[in-house]
Write an enzyme that holds these catalytic residues in place. Structure first.
Site, PDB file in Angstrom:
ATOM      1  N   ASP A  67       0.819  -1.210   0.000  1.00  9.10           N
ATOM      2  CA  ASP A  67       0.000   0.000   0.000  1.00  9.10           C
ATOM      3  C   ASP A  67       0.852   1.259   0.000  1.00  9.10           C
ATOM      4  O   ASP A  67       2.067   1.211   0.165  1.00  9.10           O
ATOM      5  CB  ASP A  67      -0.944   0.002   1.207  1.00  9.10           C
ATOM      6  N   ASN A 135      -7.837  -3.400  14.223  1.00 11.82           N
ATOM      7  CA  ASN A 135      -9.215  -3.761  13.862  1.00 11.82           C
ATOM      8  C   ASN A 135      -9.264  -4.924  12.882  1.00 11.82           C
ATOM      9  O   ASN A 135     -10.312  -5.212  12.316  1.00 11.82           O
ATOM     10  CB  ASN A 135      -9.954  -2.546  13.288  1.00 11.82           C
ATOM     11  N   HIS A 137      -7.384  -5.206  10.075  1.00  9.41           N
ATOM     12  CA  HIS A 137      -7.076  -4.924   8.671  1.00  9.41           C
ATOM     13  C   HIS A 137      -5.724  -5.505   8.277  1.00  9.41           C
ATOM     14  O   HIS A 137      -4.811  -5.610   9.089  1.00  9.41           O
ATOM     15  CB  HIS A 137      -7.167  -3.418   8.366  1.00  9.41           C
ATOM     16  N   GLU A 142      -9.896  -2.319   5.274  1.00  8.60           N
ATOM     17  CA  GLU A 142     -10.572  -2.055   6.536  1.00  8.60           C
ATOM     18  C   GLU A 142     -11.820  -2.934   6.695  1.00  8.60           C
ATOM     19  O   GLU A 142     -12.419  -3.370   5.705  1.00  8.60           O
ATOM     20  CB  GLU A 142     -11.000  -0.579   6.583  1.00  8.60           C
TER      21      GLU A 142
END
Length: 241
Positions: A67, A135, A137, A142
């Protein structure tokens, strides 16, 4: 899924680095999928150390990063292009023409995503290195009711921006968008190496590795891949049996 738990960070870093280095030694033109953040820093340091000792050459290796932030130029010290040069690329013999990251400054971001996927079709990733967000990811995929398969632009959740704010002078400087490989792209890798450390990740580690497979915990989709190695420190693995 093969899970190992380590008592020290040094042991964890060395094990992860050795797995990547062994891939390169056995296949000098290997394609590595790389990650950023705090987790891989020690791994990259160990890889640089092994290169400097003459134990491995990266001259034939190709890399694809997971990313990149949208809107940060490559020389911005918070861009992932800058990070990769600082921690790995500038210290080994890999040619610049063989290291690829999504271009967060592209005029047409959708076209950039399509092109990034096309490059990975031509050069399939042998080992994809991953970290794990609080979380669940992976990359910047996400939690959501549905996930994109290919490379795409994502609006970062506030929890993710807050977790990354420690790298920026102020919260306002943390980008709101990023380009990320999709979960489908990640799962196309021949093998996956997930590295997680810290007590604050213990609950999400348990959910990702032993809980139901759900897009609300993107990392749980790794349970569907046939070749996943998970390396944890003692704190991150403390909730596993």
């Amino acid at each position: 899924m093969h899970i190992q738990i380590f008592d020290t960070q040094a042991e964890l870093d060395a094990s992860a680095a050795n797995l990547l280095i062994d891939t390169v030694i056995s296949k000098p033109n290997a394609v590595l999928g790389l990650a950023t953040g705090s987790t891989p820093i020690g791994i990259y340091a160990k890889m640089v150390e092994m290169y400097r000792k003459g134990e491995v050459s990266f001259s034939g290796v190709t890399t694809f990063n997971l990313d990149e932030y949208v809107g940060l130029k490559p020389y911005n010290d918070q861009s992932y292009a800058y990070y990769m040069n600082k921690h790995l690329f500038a210290h080994i013999d890999i040619p610049d023409t063989q290291t690829f990251l999504p271009n967060g400054m592209a005029e047409d971001l959708d076209a950039e995503c399509v092109n990034y996927d096309k490059m990975q079709v031509l050069k399939q990733i042998d080992v994809q290195l991953l970290g794990l967000g609080h979380n669940g990811h992976i990359g910047f995929n996400e939690p959501d009711h549905a996930l994109s398969g290919g490379t795409h632009v994502v609006k970062l959740k506030e929890a993710t921006r807050e977790a990354n704010a420690r790298f920026f002078a102020t919260m306002d400087e943390v980008p709101e968008y990023a380009i990320t490989m999709g979960v489908g792209s990640i799962l196309k890798a021949n093998s996956i190496l997930l590295v997680v450390r810290g007590a604050d990740k213990a609950e999400i580690v348990k959910q990702a590795l032993t809980g139901p497979i759900t897009t609300e915990v993107p990392a749980s989709l790794l349970q569907t891949h046939p070749r996943v190695t998970v390396l944890l420190d003692r704190e991150a693995g403390r909730m596993l049996d």
